[in-house]
Design an enzyme around this catalytic site. Structure first.
Site, PDB file in Angstrom:
ATOM      1  N   LYS A  51       0.814  -1.042   0.134  1.00  0.00           N
ATOM      2  CA  LYS A  51      -0.069   0.061  -0.019  1.00  0.00           C
ATOM      3  C   LYS A  51       0.809   1.363  -0.095  1.00  0.00           C
ATOM      4  O   LYS A  51       2.006   1.162   0.326  1.00  0.00           O
ATOM      5  CB  LYS A  51      -0.878  -0.009   1.139  1.00  0.00           C
ATOM      6  CG  LYS A  51      -0.159   0.237   2.527  1.00  0.00           C
ATOM      7  CD  LYS A  51      -1.299  -0.219   3.606  1.00  0.00           C
ATOM      8  CE  LYS A  51      -0.221  -0.204   5.017  1.00  0.00           C
ATOM      9  NZ  LYS A  51      -1.068  -0.660   6.026  1.00  0.00           N
ATOM     10  N   ARG A  76     -10.926   0.286  14.411  1.00  0.00           N
ATOM     11  CA  ARG A  76     -11.125   1.079  13.145  1.00  0.00           C
ATOM     12  C   ARG A  76     -12.102   0.682  12.421  1.00  0.00           C
ATOM     13  O   ARG A  76     -13.121   0.996  12.360  1.00  0.00           O
ATOM     14  CB  ARG A  76      -9.536   1.242  12.574  1.00  0.00           C
ATOM     15  CG  ARG A  76      -8.564   2.215  13.566  1.00  0.00           C
ATOM     16  CD  ARG A  76      -7.159   2.314  12.545  1.00  0.00           C
ATOM     17  NE  ARG A  76      -6.929   1.044  11.857  1.00  0.00           N
ATOM     18  CZ  ARG A  76      -5.666   0.971  11.332  1.00  0.00           C
ATOM     19  NH1 ARG A  76      -4.806   1.856  11.394  1.00  0.00           N
ATOM     20  NH2 ARG A  76      -5.311  -0.264  10.699  1.00  0.00           N
ATOM     21  N   TYR A  79      17.472  28.653  10.024  1.00  0.00           N
ATOM     22  CA  TYR A  79      16.401  29.394  10.328  1.00  0.00           C
ATOM     23  C   TYR A  79      16.116  29.178  11.690  1.00  0.00           C
ATOM     24  O   TYR A  79      16.303  28.171  12.386  1.00  0.00           O
ATOM     25  CB  TYR A  79      14.936  28.695   9.561  1.00  0.00           C
ATOM     26  CG  TYR A  79      14.905  28.950   8.363  1.00  0.00           C
ATOM     27  CD1 TYR A  79      14.730  30.339   7.594  1.00  0.00           C
ATOM     28  CD2 TYR A  79      15.040  27.888   7.317  1.00  0.00           C
ATOM     29  CE1 TYR A  79      14.686  30.514   6.394  1.00  0.00           C
ATOM     30  CE2 TYR A  79      14.996  28.461   5.893  1.00  0.00           C
ATOM     31  CZ  TYR A  79      14.692  29.638   5.465  1.00  0.00           C
ATOM     32  OH  TYR A  79      14.473  29.862   4.183  1.00  0.00           O
ATOM     33  N   MET A 127      13.944  23.388   3.610  1.00  0.00           N
ATOM     34  CA  MET A 127      13.259  22.757   2.464  1.00  0.00           C
ATOM     35  C   MET A 127      14.236  22.182   1.713  1.00  0.00           C
ATOM     36  O   MET A 127      13.896  20.911   1.234  1.00  0.00           O
ATOM     37  CB  MET A 127      12.228  23.951   1.849  1.00  0.00           C
ATOM     38  CG  MET A 127      11.670  23.416   0.656  1.00  0.00           C
ATOM     39  SD  MET A 127      10.688  24.499  -0.422  1.00  0.00           S
ATOM     40  CE  MET A 127       9.472  25.031   0.736  1.00  0.00           C
TER      41      MET A 127
HETATM   42  C1  LIG Z   1      -0.353  -1.576   6.787  1.00  0.00           C
HETATM   43  C2  LIG Z   1      -0.944  -3.082   6.937  1.00  0.00           C
HETATM   44  C3  LIG Z   1      -0.377  -4.131   7.202  1.00  0.00           C
HETATM   45  C4  LIG Z   1       1.083  -4.129   7.023  1.00  0.00           C
HETATM   46  O1  LIG Z   1       1.631  -3.597   8.546  1.00  0.00           O
HETATM   47  P1  LIG Z   1       3.180  -3.658   8.616  1.00  0.00           P
HETATM   48  O2  LIG Z   1       3.218  -3.110  10.254  1.00  0.00           O
HETATM   49  O3  LIG Z   1       3.898  -2.490   7.770  1.00  0.00           O
HETATM   50  O4  LIG Z   1       3.713  -5.097   8.862  1.00  0.00           O
HETATM   51  C5  LIG Z   1      -0.962  -5.279   7.669  1.00  0.00           C
HETATM   52  N1  LIG Z   1      -2.439  -5.482   7.633  1.00  0.00           N
HETATM   53  C6  LIG Z   1      -3.151  -4.169   7.169  1.00  0.00           C
HETATM   54  C7  LIG Z   1      -4.546  -4.280   7.330  1.00  0.00           C
HETATM   55  C8  LIG Z   1      -2.468  -3.057   7.056  1.00  0.00           C
HETATM   56  O5  LIG Z   1      -3.369  -1.934   6.944  1.00  0.00           O
END
Ligand SMILES: *Cc1c(COP(=O)(O)O)cnc(C)c1O
Length: 357
Positions: free
Chosen positions: A35, A130, A253, A301
């Protein structure tokens, strides 16, 4: 000449990490989690480094389509499910497995015209709060899903909130077992942290993300030290200017750094617009010519500044390792009050990327 900053992505490290995960996962199959554009690495660039996986998990439909168009024919899991009923035409066309976390999704699948049943992952809320059906409804929802002719294989899925820390996965896992232990379905619960720390949760499929990219789920490199993971992303730049400070001189800065004695600093072509964390304080680790030193002053930046006291030989063009082989991204993240996940995902599109086999 381009700015000297560049990222190198090592596909050999991805392959290596996947094989280590496989060793840990035992007989479980692996959803490689890609993802967020493969945790910022670039899905199109790197997925072939993971082509020994059993499936890819992601949550953007565009990313799923990209994998199909680039030739991946194996399973693809949508971790957040679909977002509206119209999406089901794409899921059907590209044969995507979808998470189902709400009643309306099962109703939509039931009402859809599909060319073949869709495989689904029933997301159970075991305490993360969630996504997911209340864990107590596991049996009823499973029965409902099984009764629908548009539903193919049903796998039970849940997600741990504390698999990476001392609270652990025990309480959530007990809730899952109590509510669904008797259901004759495949199961998929473990993220990276649970793969490493909670083997009792592995079951049929595991969902590693961060460890595939060679970083720690807890943010503490000690947690993965004896696993032998290799970092996939290596971020390098160069010293583009040097300043000789006198005692009392300030840097950058807000003049946040003040030299207590005369010393040299190097100016590095890397800033928050490249993805470096702006909130990294003076003292954040960085390597110059292979020697460990630290940042001084605010991150700008396009530039950051480093103490050259430990590296008297450093000069214009000296190589700077921002994170990678010799400096774990976790250590930079920890100094900046964040996690390696965020730094990877934030690698900016303006940074040139070289993919190494
Ligand atoms: C992102 C995600 C994972 C992977 O998590 P990691 O901590 O990177 O291994 C697994 N399951 C779900 C539902 C996720 O959203």
């Amino acid at each position: 000449m381009p700015r000297p900053i560049a990222a190198q992505l090592h596909l050999s490290a991805l392959r290596h990490n996947l094989s280590l995960v496989r060793r840990h996962a035992g007989t479980a199959k692996i959803w490689s989690v890609v993802k967020a554009n493969a945790y910022g690495h670039g899905l199109a660039r790197i997925w072939q480094g993971l082509d020994a996986t059993d499936g890819f998990a992601l949550l953007d439909l565009n990313e799923a389509v990209l994998l199909r168009e680039q030739g991946w024919q194996g399973p693809i899991l949508l971790l957040e499910g679909f977002f509206q009923p119209q999406d089901l035409a794409l899921l059907d066309h590209y044969r995507l497995t979808t998470t189902v976390h709400s009643d309306w999704q099962l109703e939509a699948i039931n009402a859809a015209r599909l060319t073949a049943p869709l495989n689904i992952y029933l997301k159970l809320n075991s305490g993360m709060n969630r996504l997911g059906f209340p864990i107590g409804q596991a049996e009823a929802v499973w029965q409902w899903a099984k009764s629908l002719s548009n539903v193919g294989d049903v796998t039970l899925m849940s997600h741990f909130a504390n698999a990476d820390n001392t609270i652990g996965a025990g309480e959530q896992f007990a809730r899952i077992q109590q509510a669904s232990g008797h259901i004759p379905a495949a199961r998929c619960f473990a993220n990276s942290a649970a793969i490493l720390r909670h083997p009792e949760t592995h079951y049929d499929w595991v969902r590693p993300g961060i460890i595939l990219y060679g970083a720690s789920p807890s943010g503490d490199v000690a947690d993965i030290a004896d696993m032998g993971l290799r970092p996939v992303m290596h971020l390098h730049s160069e010293i583009i200017a040097i300043q000789a400070l006198s005692a009392g001189h300030h840097v950058g800065y807000g003049s946040r750094y003040s030299a207590s004695s005369a010393h040299r600093i190097g100016v590095v072509a890397c800033g928050y617009a490249d993805g470096y964390p702006r909130l990294a304080p003076s003292g954040t680790p960085i390597l110059v010519d292979g020697i460990m030193t630290h940042t001084v002053g605010s991150i700008s930046m396009d530039m950051l500044t480093v103490d050259l006291t430990p590296c008297p030989q450093a000069q214009l063009g000296s190589k700077v390792e921002i994170w990678g082989e010799n400096l774990p991204i976790d250590n930079v993240a920890a100094a900046a009050g964040t996690v390696g996940y965020e730094l990877m995902c934030a690698l900016a599109s303006r940074v040139p990327v070289n993919v190494c086999a």
